[in-house]
Write a protein that holds these residues in place. Structure first.
Motif, PDB file in Angstrom:
ATOM      1  N   ALA A  79      51.057  39.092  21.360  1.00 49.02           N
ATOM      2  CA  ALA A  79      51.766  37.839  21.115  1.00 49.02           C
ATOM      3  C   ALA A  79      52.709  37.976  19.920  1.00 49.02           C
ATOM      4  O   ALA A  79      53.845  37.475  19.936  1.00 49.02           O
ATOM      5  CB  ALA A  79      50.769  36.712  20.883  1.00 49.02           C
ATOM      6  N   LEU A  80      52.267  38.671  18.879  1.00 52.22           N
ATOM      7  CA  LEU A  80      53.123  38.868  17.716  1.00 52.22           C
ATOM      8  C   LEU A  80      54.270  39.828  18.022  1.00 52.22           C
ATOM      9  O   LEU A  80      55.374  39.681  17.483  1.00 52.22           O
ATOM     10  CB  LEU A  80      52.294  39.394  16.542  1.00 52.22           C
ATOM     11  CG  LEU A  80      51.290  38.406  15.936  1.00 52.22           C
ATOM     12  CD1 LEU A  80      50.490  39.074  14.830  1.00 52.22           C
ATOM     13  CD2 LEU A  80      52.001  37.175  15.388  1.00 52.22           C
ATOM     14  N   GLN A  81      54.023  40.792  18.887  1.00 49.46           N
ATOM     15  CA  GLN A  81      55.089  41.710  19.266  1.00 49.46           C
ATOM     16  C   GLN A  81      56.166  41.004  20.091  1.00 49.46           C
ATOM     17  O   GLN A  81      57.336  41.401  20.069  1.00 49.46           O
ATOM     18  CB  GLN A  81      54.512  42.896  20.053  1.00 49.46           C
ATOM     19  CG  GLN A  81      53.710  43.881  19.232  1.00 49.46           C
ATOM     20  CD  GLN A  81      54.580  44.772  18.372  1.00 49.46           C
ATOM     21  OE1 GLN A  81      55.803  44.649  18.362  1.00 49.46           O
ATOM     22  NE2 GLN A  81      53.954  45.677  17.623  1.00 49.46           N
ATOM     23  N   LYS A  82      55.786  39.977  20.812  1.00 46.20           N
ATOM     24  CA  LYS A  82      56.748  39.268  21.653  1.00 46.20           C
ATOM     25  C   LYS A  82      57.821  38.551  20.828  1.00 46.20           C
ATOM     26  O   LYS A  82      58.874  38.185  21.369  1.00 46.20           O
ATOM     27  CB  LYS A  82      56.020  38.263  22.545  1.00 46.20           C
ATOM     28  CG  LYS A  82      55.268  38.905  23.702  1.00 46.20           C
ATOM     29  CD  LYS A  82      54.596  37.860  24.573  1.00 46.20           C
ATOM     30  CE  LYS A  82      53.888  38.501  25.760  1.00 46.20           C
ATOM     31  NZ  LYS A  82      53.208  37.485  26.620  1.00 46.20           N
ATOM     32  N   ILE A  83      57.546  38.334  19.542  1.00 45.89           N
ATOM     33  CA  ILE A  83      58.558  37.701  18.689  1.00 45.89           C
ATOM     34  C   ILE A  83      59.808  38.567  18.627  1.00 45.89           C
ATOM     35  O   ILE A  83      60.915  38.067  18.428  1.00 45.89           O
ATOM     36  CB  ILE A  83      58.000  37.468  17.267  1.00 45.89           C
ATOM     37  CG1 ILE A  83      56.700  36.664  17.319  1.00 45.89           C
ATOM     38  CG2 ILE A  83      59.010  36.743  16.395  1.00 45.89           C
ATOM     39  CD1 ILE A  83      56.059  36.455  15.967  1.00 45.89           C
ATOM     40  N   ARG A  84      59.637  39.871  18.831  1.00 45.10           N
ATOM     41  CA  ARG A  84      60.758  40.801  18.705  1.00 45.10           C
ATOM     42  C   ARG A  84      61.759  40.704  19.851  1.00 45.10           C
ATOM     43  O   ARG A  84      62.853  41.249  19.760  1.00 45.10           O
ATOM     44  CB  ARG A  84      60.226  42.240  18.630  1.00 45.10           C
ATOM     45  CG  ARG A  84      59.389  42.550  17.416  1.00 45.10           C
ATOM     46  CD  ARG A  84      58.697  43.893  17.557  1.00 45.10           C
ATOM     47  NE  ARG A  84      59.629  44.951  17.947  1.00 45.10           N
ATOM     48  CZ  ARG A  84      59.250  46.162  18.346  1.00 45.10           C
ATOM     49  NH1 ARG A  84      57.952  46.450  18.428  1.00 45.10           N
ATOM     50  NH2 ARG A  84      60.138  47.071  18.679  1.00 45.10           N
ATOM     51  N   THR A  85      61.401  40.077  20.932  1.00 43.96           N
ATOM     52  CA  THR A  85      62.272  40.065  22.103  1.00 43.96           C
ATOM     53  C   THR A  85      62.393  38.667  22.682  1.00 43.96           C
ATOM     54  O   THR A  85      61.455  37.860  22.588  1.00 43.96           O
ATOM     55  CB  THR A  85      61.747  41.031  23.182  1.00 43.96           C
ATOM     56  OG1 THR A  85      62.615  41.001  24.319  1.00 43.96           O
ATOM     57  CG2 THR A  85      60.342  40.654  23.622  1.00 43.96           C
ATOM     58  N   SER A  86      63.531  38.418  23.293  1.00 39.13           N
ATOM     59  CA  SER A  86      63.738  37.150  24.009  1.00 39.13           C
ATOM     60  C   SER A  86      63.520  37.326  25.498  1.00 39.13           C
ATOM     61  O   SER A  86      63.581  36.345  26.256  1.00 39.13           O
ATOM     62  CB  SER A  86      65.165  36.633  23.751  1.00 39.13           C
ATOM     63  OG  SER A  86      66.130  37.596  24.178  1.00 39.13           O
ATOM     64  N   ASN A  87      63.263  38.564  25.922  1.00 36.62           N
ATOM     65  CA  ASN A  87      63.023  38.854  27.338  1.00 36.62           C
ATOM     66  C   ASN A  87      61.563  38.566  27.658  1.00 36.62           C
ATOM     67  O   ASN A  87      60.666  39.281  27.207  1.00 36.62           O
ATOM     68  CB  ASN A  87      63.367  40.311  27.641  1.00 36.62           C
ATOM     69  CG  ASN A  87      63.332  40.615  29.137  1.00 36.62           C
ATOM     70  OD1 ASN A  87      62.725  39.884  29.917  1.00 36.62           O
ATOM     71  ND2 ASN A  87      64.008  41.686  29.530  1.00 36.62           N
ATOM     72  N   ALA A  88      61.325  37.529  28.441  1.00 31.14           N
ATOM     73  CA  ALA A  88      59.948  37.124  28.755  1.00 31.14           C
ATOM     74  C   ALA A  88      59.222  38.145  29.616  1.00 31.14           C
ATOM     75  O   ALA A  88      57.989  38.132  29.690  1.00 31.14           O
ATOM     76  CB  ALA A  88      59.953  35.763  29.453  1.00 31.14           C
ATOM     77  N   GLU A  89      59.968  39.045  30.267  1.00 32.03           N
ATOM     78  CA  GLU A  89      59.350  40.027  31.157  1.00 32.03           C
ATOM     79  C   GLU A  89      59.309  41.423  30.540  1.00 32.03           C
ATOM     80  O   GLU A  89      59.036  42.404  31.223  1.00 32.03           O
ATOM     81  CB  GLU A  89      60.121  40.069  32.476  1.00 32.03           C
ATOM     82  CG  GLU A  89      60.073  38.755  33.255  1.00 32.03           C
ATOM     83  CD  GLU A  89      60.810  38.850  34.573  1.00 32.03           C
ATOM     84  OE1 GLU A  89      61.681  39.745  34.708  1.00 32.03           O
ATOM     85  OE2 GLU A  89      60.506  38.057  35.473  1.00 32.03           O
ATOM     86  N   ALA A  90      59.594  41.508  29.253  1.00 37.09           N
ATOM     87  CA  ALA A  90      59.611  42.822  28.613  1.00 37.09           C
ATOM     88  C   ALA A  90      58.210  43.414  28.473  1.00 37.09           C
ATOM     89  O   ALA A  90      58.039  44.630  28.501  1.00 37.09           O
ATOM     90  CB  ALA A  90      60.267  42.721  27.234  1.00 37.09           C
ATOM     91  N   ILE A  91      57.215  42.531  28.346  1.00 37.35           N
ATOM     92  CA  ILE A  91      55.836  42.991  28.153  1.00 37.35           C
ATOM     93  C   ILE A  91      54.967  42.463  29.285  1.00 37.35           C
ATOM     94  O   ILE A  91      54.973  41.265  29.581  1.00 37.35           O
ATOM     95  CB  ILE A  91      55.277  42.502  26.798  1.00 37.35           C
ATOM     96  CG1 ILE A  91      56.179  42.967  25.648  1.00 37.35           C
ATOM     97  CG2 ILE A  91      53.846  42.994  26.588  1.00 37.35           C
ATOM     98  CD1 ILE A  91      55.828  42.351  24.312  1.00 37.35           C
TER      99      ILE A  91
END
Length: 342
Positions: free
Chosen positions: A225-237
């Protein structure tokens, strides 16, 4: 325990056993004031004490201990111990018949039961001593493994202190949360709580040898969840858990070095930049982590700051013979598959 020491223990036991037999022969001849007939006594003791003793000893040592005592199947152990002792007695009586040329096996049933019972007892006593010696060797080996594991865990703990949270990840997360404080304070507070939970987990929950798998997964979810802050792509992870992790125990921080490594070597911009899947099956746990590479990677690269040899050694100590680790890499992706067998 070194193989040479195990061999010396067995040789020492048999030398003491032979010394006991020689003492009995000496006392018997001295009591009856007879001239010692060592060849005759040797034939008798071979069938009466040596053969059943060795069969009992190694039957218990090599077969019954790993198959039943090690697995705590005590009833099967007792039944098998009696059967092995009786089998050793039968072989001993056959050897007696051959060496001393008697016919008591066919002519004197009373002698058969008496001598058979004595040989069974001799085999059982030797087998019990075999179990004790094998148990001591097993205890010593387990003790050495625990000592080595403790030493390696100390190394692991020192390495984890340096790499538990990648400094870049920590600083970037704090900066992103700082930006969110003005724009979305509630979301910033949620992320800050996740970061606090991650630090608390690594400081306190990793002290034990085993933790519930659900706690490990909760840590992973907050880290992602904290890593998702780095990207705006919802499907990156992409992260998925299959099966029922409840009531399953696992060594702490087992998967996170690979996950840290995946995020470290990807830009998290495209779809499925990092794909993590955990399958919890009845007989095994399968962890798969795959990431797109921002640049070509060395197959022996560090995992979250921890050396690959150190991780492999830790796995060997925690799950000896009960794990399989494979890694594959090309110019585009890096993939880790770790299987932990129940």
């Amino acid at each position: 325990m070194p193989k040479s020491i195990k061999t010396l223990l067995q040789i020492g036991y048999w030398l003491l056993y032979l010394l006991l037999l020689l003492t009995l022969i000496f006392l018997q001849t001295s009591f009856f004031q007879k001239k010692p007939d060592f060849p005759g006594w040797l034939r008798i003791m071979t069938g009466f004490a040596i053969v059943p003793g060795m069969i009992g000893f190694y039957g218990f040592y090599l077969f019954l201990f790993p198959r039943y005592l090690k697995t705590k199947k005590f009833f099967q152990l007792l039944v098998s111990a009696v059967l092995v002792s009786m089998g050793a007695a039968i072989v001993g009586m056959a050897v007696l018949t051959i060496l001393i040329n008697t016919k008591f096996l066919t002519n004197d049933r009373y002698a058969v039961f008496i001598i058979g019972g004595m040989l069974t007892f001799i085999a059982f006593v030797n087998g019990t001593i075999g179990l004790i010696i094998r148990g001591f060797i097993s205890w010593f080996d387990d003790f050495k493994i625990r000592e080595e594991l403790h030493s390696r865990n100390n190394e692991m703990e020192l390495a984890l202190i340096k790499s538990r949270i990648d400094p870049h990840f920590l600083f970037n997360t704090i900066n992103n949360i700082d930006i969110l404080i003005e724009k979305e304070s509630s979301k910033a507070s949620s992320y800050l709580n996740k970061l606090s939970d991650i630090m608390r987990f690594m400081l306190y929950e990793t002290k034990t040898d085993r933790i519930p798998l659900t706690k490990e997964l909760d840590y992973i979810e907050k880290y992602i969840a904290l890593q998702k802050i780095r990207t705006s792509n919802a499907e990156a992870i992409r992260y998925a858990v299959e099966g029922l992790p409840a009531n399953r125990m696992i060594a702490p921080m087992l998967f996170i070095p690979f996950i840290e490594n995946a995020f470290k070597h990807t830009a998290i911009k495209t779809k499925n930049s990092v794909c993590i899947n955990l399958s919890v099956l009845a007989a095994e746990i399968v962890f798969v982590c795959e990431n797109r590479l921002a640049e070509p990677v060395n197959p022996d690269m560090q995992h979250g700051g921890l050396g690959k040899p150190l991780i492999e050694k830790r796995l060997e100590l925690l799950y000896p013979g009960k794990h399989q680790l494979t890694t594959t890499a090309d110019n585009q992706t890096y993939k880790v598959i770790l299987t932990i067998y129940a």
